[in-house]
Design an enzyme around this catalytic site. Sequence first.
Site, short mmCIF file in Angstrom:
data_model
loop_
_atom_site.label_atom_id
_atom_site.label_comp_id
_atom_site.label_asym_id
_atom_site.label_seq_id
_atom_site.Cartn_x
_atom_site.Cartn_y
_atom_site.Cartn_z
N TYR A 173 -33.39 -11.89 -19.49
CA TYR A 173 -33.04 -11.95 -20.92
C TYR A 173 -33.12 -13.40 -21.42
O TYR A 173 -33.61 -13.66 -22.52
CB TYR A 173 -31.63 -11.36 -21.11
CG TYR A 173 -30.98 -11.76 -22.40
CD1 TYR A 173 -31.31 -11.14 -23.61
CD2 TYR A 173 -30.03 -12.80 -22.43
CE1 TYR A 173 -30.71 -11.53 -24.80
CE2 TYR A 173 -29.44 -13.20 -23.61
CZ TYR A 173 -29.78 -12.56 -24.79
OH TYR A 173 -29.19 -12.96 -25.96
N VAL B 141 -30.41 -18.49 -32.45
CA VAL B 141 -29.65 -19.75 -32.43
C VAL B 141 -30.51 -21.00 -32.44
O VAL B 141 -29.99 -22.10 -32.63
CB VAL B 141 -28.67 -19.88 -31.23
CG1 VAL B 141 -27.41 -19.11 -31.45
CG2 VAL B 141 -29.33 -19.55 -29.93
N SER C 298 -32.45 -14.96 -30.22
CA SER C 298 -32.01 -13.58 -30.48
C SER C 298 -32.99 -12.76 -31.31
O SER C 298 -32.85 -11.54 -31.38
CB SER C 298 -30.67 -13.59 -31.23
OG SER C 298 -29.63 -13.71 -30.32
N TYR D 92 -25.34 -10.27 -37.51
CA TYR D 92 -24.03 -10.30 -36.85
C TYR D 92 -22.90 -9.97 -37.83
O TYR D 92 -23.01 -9.06 -38.63
CB TYR D 92 -23.79 -11.64 -36.16
CG TYR D 92 -24.93 -12.10 -35.31
CD1 TYR D 92 -25.40 -11.30 -34.27
CD2 TYR D 92 -25.56 -13.30 -35.54
CE1 TYR D 92 -26.45 -11.71 -33.47
CE2 TYR D 92 -26.62 -13.72 -34.75
CZ TYR D 92 -27.05 -12.92 -33.72
OH TYR D 92 -28.09 -13.32 -32.95
N LYS E 158 -34.52 -9.91 -29.67
CA LYS E 158 -33.78 -8.65 -29.45
C LYS E 158 -34.40 -7.49 -30.23
O LYS E 158 -34.46 -6.36 -29.73
CB LYS E 158 -32.31 -8.82 -29.86
CG LYS E 158 -31.53 -9.80 -28.98
CD LYS E 158 -30.18 -10.13 -29.61
CE LYS E 158 -29.38 -11.09 -28.75
NZ LYS E 158 -28.15 -11.56 -29.43
#
Length: 428
Positions: free
Chosen positions: A191, A261, A64, A243, A67
């Site tokens: 992705y 992760v 992530s 998050y 991103k």
Amino acid sequence: MQTPVTDYLTEILHDCGADNPGANAAYIPELANADSDRLGVCVSTIDGVVYGAGDTDLPFSIQSISKAFVYALAIDEHGLDYVLRSVGVEPSGEAFNELSLEKGSGRPLNPMINAGALTTHSLIGGPADSPTERFEKVHRGLSAFAGRNLEVDEAVYRSELSEAYRNRAIANMLRSYDVFTVDPLQIVEGYTRQCSINVTLRDLALMGATFANGGVQPVTGEQVVAPSVVRQVLSVMMTCGMYDAAGDWMSNVGFPAKSGVAGGILGVLPGQVGIATLSPRLDEHGNSLRGVRLCDRMSRDMGMHIMEGAEPARAVVRRDRVLRSPRGGTIRVCSLQGAIQFSGAERVLRLLADDHDKHEQLVLDLRRVSSLNDVAQRMLAEGMRRFALDGIGIVLVDPERFMTDLSSAGEPTVLRDLGDLRSLARLS
Ligand code: GLN
């Protein structure tokens, strides 16, 4: 002399790594089986010096953390307004893999959760681009941030794709809401490939330093994205990067960050350093548990919380003198120093406004100034204009040409050096 920075990083690795609670990400088989003892930290300065301790050169999938970079690439390619039409900037307060959409518009709440990141991936390139071309752009962009050609971990890619039921569901929902119109399964593949790009902590710290350095990669010197893009990305990292632990993170650690992760965390201290940590076991929010500890520790030890104010503005006036002019009047010589922003410029103007009409000339000496931001330039120019209107002669000593626009500054005499003050006095 051996730098104390490396010793410090070794020490915090020892302290924060004493036990290893949490669990590897379970939903991607390759990550579930990854060595959970890996532990490392790297800090890169904005001139490209990387300090590290522990597993600094072992590759792991960026997940992530990608991103943030792909969001930057999308804005750099299409402009912020275009991207905002598809993805919002509000923290979701939900897990990263929730389908968190804004009521009414149906846009994913932010680009740091999967729904938003799938959408940002779809924005790269034009609608006519093939999935391969789109991924190539992503890959080239991430490699430019790292300053070297990054590789994809094919095993992680296949492993995640084999279980990507949830991301397929999210992508299908986004397609059904027309958030994007390209094939949702191709977006999931692209992705997932983006998330499977391997980095080392050294790469990640340099990628963070590129953000810290206003979008310029410290080693290659390439302007990867514009400074305005960096501001947008770091703002969203600050509010959404961790998050549903974003509030905790903001109050405890306080620098923009993004976790993945595989156990990586990227941190950015604007104007100073990029930070990267690795420890695969995650907490209940999906953030690396020992990575959070390391960042918390560094923030406290090194004063990295962005709400800890910068140097007080009063330090901007280095010297403020009054000299006698040959005509019998007085000349005020105000020497400034350091980085001058709004509050510094305000302080200078306030100081100068005191008994300003007593002097026949004002010398503003910028020789020791290191930077003058846009608002500070405009304020000083306006101050000079007003002094000139009051009939006071203005001399600006500005060898570095910090004042780029003097059109409204009351036509000051510009000197490269203060020189002999007596000859300066003869100017009046
Ligand atoms: N590839 C992962 C996913 O989509 C990334 C998630 C993460 O790193 N938090 O589930």
